[in-house]
Design an enzyme around this catalytic site. Structure first.
Site, mmCIF file in Angstrom:
data_model
loop_
_atom_site.group_PDB
_atom_site.id
_atom_site.type_symbol
_atom_site.label_atom_id
_atom_site.label_comp_id
_atom_site.label_asym_id
_atom_site.label_seq_id
_atom_site.Cartn_x
_atom_site.Cartn_y
_atom_site.Cartn_z
ATOM 1 N N GLU A 38 -26.257 -5.262 -18.944
ATOM 2 C CA GLU A 38 -27.628 -4.769 -18.968
ATOM 3 C C GLU A 38 -28.600 -5.772 -18.360
ATOM 4 O O GLU A 38 -29.537 -5.392 -17.664
ATOM 5 C CB GLU A 38 -28.053 -4.417 -20.397
ATOM 6 C CG GLU A 38 -27.300 -3.253 -21.020
ATOM 7 C CD GLU A 38 -27.458 -1.952 -20.239
ATOM 8 O OE1 GLU A 38 -28.376 -1.848 -19.409
ATOM 9 O OE2 GLU A 38 -26.646 -1.039 -20.466
ATOM 10 N N TYR A 121 -36.042 -2.097 -23.510
ATOM 11 C CA TYR A 121 -34.968 -1.396 -22.821
ATOM 12 C C TYR A 121 -33.592 -1.945 -23.212
ATOM 13 O O TYR A 121 -32.701 -1.187 -23.638
ATOM 14 C CB TYR A 121 -35.118 -1.459 -21.284
ATOM 15 C CG TYR A 121 -33.814 -1.082 -20.656
ATOM 16 C CD1 TYR A 121 -33.421 0.251 -20.613
ATOM 17 C CD2 TYR A 121 -32.901 -2.065 -20.247
ATOM 18 C CE1 TYR A 121 -32.174 0.611 -20.142
ATOM 19 C CE2 TYR A 121 -31.651 -1.709 -19.780
ATOM 20 C CZ TYR A 121 -31.301 -0.373 -19.730
ATOM 21 O OH TYR A 121 -30.057 -0.017 -19.292
ATOM 22 N N ASP A 139 -35.795 3.221 -18.681
ATOM 23 C CA ASP A 139 -35.729 2.360 -17.508
ATOM 24 C C ASP A 139 -36.302 3.123 -16.321
ATOM 25 O O ASP A 139 -36.888 4.194 -16.487
ATOM 26 C CB ASP A 139 -34.273 1.923 -17.255
ATOM 27 C CG ASP A 139 -33.453 3.067 -16.686
ATOM 28 O OD1 ASP A 139 -33.756 4.227 -16.980
ATOM 29 O OD2 ASP A 139 -32.492 2.797 -15.928
#
Length: 355
Positions: A38, A121, A139
């Site tokens: 991520e 996020y 996102d």
DNA sequence: AAGTCGGGGTT
DNA sequence: AACCCAGACTT
């Protein structure tokens, strides 16, 4: 409305089940591996991040191995990917995990957000994928997909607009396997509901998509922010000493922090004295100052007008941020350098070897 | 809320 | 050239 949303959720999940890409972070799942993926994928496309992910988890298979590494090695693995604060923050977060979480990577949204470099996020992504916590991710893909699907007129780069998108995404999120749904939204945004040339023909949502029904697909997402690109002159001095080329670690609040550059000043006026003053070194130079090349290096918010100069000389004393690298070691050196410097080394140093 | 931070790809 | 990318931090 509830039934309506349930249908959207199920349609997207069905699509994802047969269209999900095979990606390295989708196997051998752990909070640590999902975290690495991520962060690498923040403001970075999948195709660019994939090889970095493989190299990163190969060198640092556990959070402990990352925590005990030197920062320059972490930055070296990140070299070329950009936004180097991500690497510095990951290193700091790994140490946080070892110290505050007994080496076990947290899996809850709130705990995750306490770690360096993990915002809304990334915390939602890890929590939903690893521990099925029902938190929707927002996102760039989700902003586009949701704002088109529901016709969000509010600017998504405002707090209110982002909140509206977040609420829509949350309303679609299923209680079972929320992580799969989050991935599905992003996958759909990345493969189908793309910024330009969106694949609206035969789209599985063409009958319910607000933007499509209005024939205004490219009016969404609404953005108000326009990026300003400023120019920055940088004059790099390549000093060839008997012990190697002089590099300096960026320690100021300037960009490329903690990466290594040639010493530089902003103006070519009195270049050598400018370098001597800025770095407080006793540079003994000999021969002539020669301009090697001009390079325009484009960054997102900046255009770097770089000029590379070279001279032969010696450094009787060095401080802790200075390092000399032998010319023969340049291609395999361990210090991290930004793309601008890496390009220079690959394009111009062969010529210098012949000097 | 606005500014800052890389580099690569697409159009 | 302009825009975008599985964003977060600082001021």
């Amino acid at each position: 409305m509830v039934q309506y949303n349930n249908n959207i959720t199920q349609i997207l999940l069905d699509w994802f089940s047969s269209n999900a890409r095979i990606l390295p972070w989708r196997k051998n799942r752990s909070a640590y591996r999902v975290w690495v993926s991520e962060v690498i994928l923040q403001q970075t496309q999948v195709v660019q991040g994939e090889q970095y992910f493989n190299r990163f988890v190969s060198r640092f298979p556990t959070v402990e191995s990352l925590a005990i590494a030197g920062e320059h090695e972490v930055l070296k693995l990140w070299q070329g990917l950009g936004y180097y604060s991500r690497a510095r923050n990951m290193h700091a977060a790994a140490k946080q995990v070892v110290e505050c979480f007994d080496g076990k990577f947290p899996e809850e949204f709130k705990a995750l957000k306490s770690l360096k470099g993990i915002g809304d996020y990334t915390a939602a992504a890890i929590a939903s994928i690893v521990s099925a916590e029902p938190v929707a991710v927002v996102d760039g893909n989700v902003l586009r997909f949701i704002s088109r699907l529901f016709g969000v007129e509010e600017a998504v780069d405002s707090a209110i607009g982002k909140k509206i998108v977040k609420n829509f995404a949350q309303s679609l999120l299923p209680k079972a396997n929320p992580g799969t749904f989050n991935e599905a939204m992003m996958e759909f945004g990345a493969l189908k509901c793309v910024p330009r040339n969106a694949q609206c023909d035969n789209c599985i949502f063409s009958d319910v998509c607000s933007a499509k029904r209005q024939n205004r697909v490219y009016d969404f997402p609404v953005r108000r922010h326009k990026t300003k690109v400023s120019e920055r002159e940088m004059h790099f001095l390549v000093v060839e000493t008997s012990k190697g080329i002089w590099f300096e670690k960026q320690t100021s609040r300037d960009f490329w922090k903690n990466m290594y550059l040639f010493p530089f000043v902003d103006s070519s006026n009195a270049l050598l004295n400018g370098i001597i003053d800025k770095y407080n070194v006793d540079l003994k130079f000999e021969g002539e100052l020669v301009k090697v090349c001009n390079v325009n290096h484009i960054l997102t918010h900046r255009k770097v007008l770089a000029t590379f100069w070279k001279i032969e000389g010696d450094l009787p004393e060095m401080h802790s941020n200075s390092i000399l690298v032998k010319v023969t070691d340049l291609k395999s050196m361990e210090i991290p350098v930004p793309k601008l410097i890496d390009n220079f080394l690959r394009n111009y140093m062969p010529d210098m070897e012949n000097c």
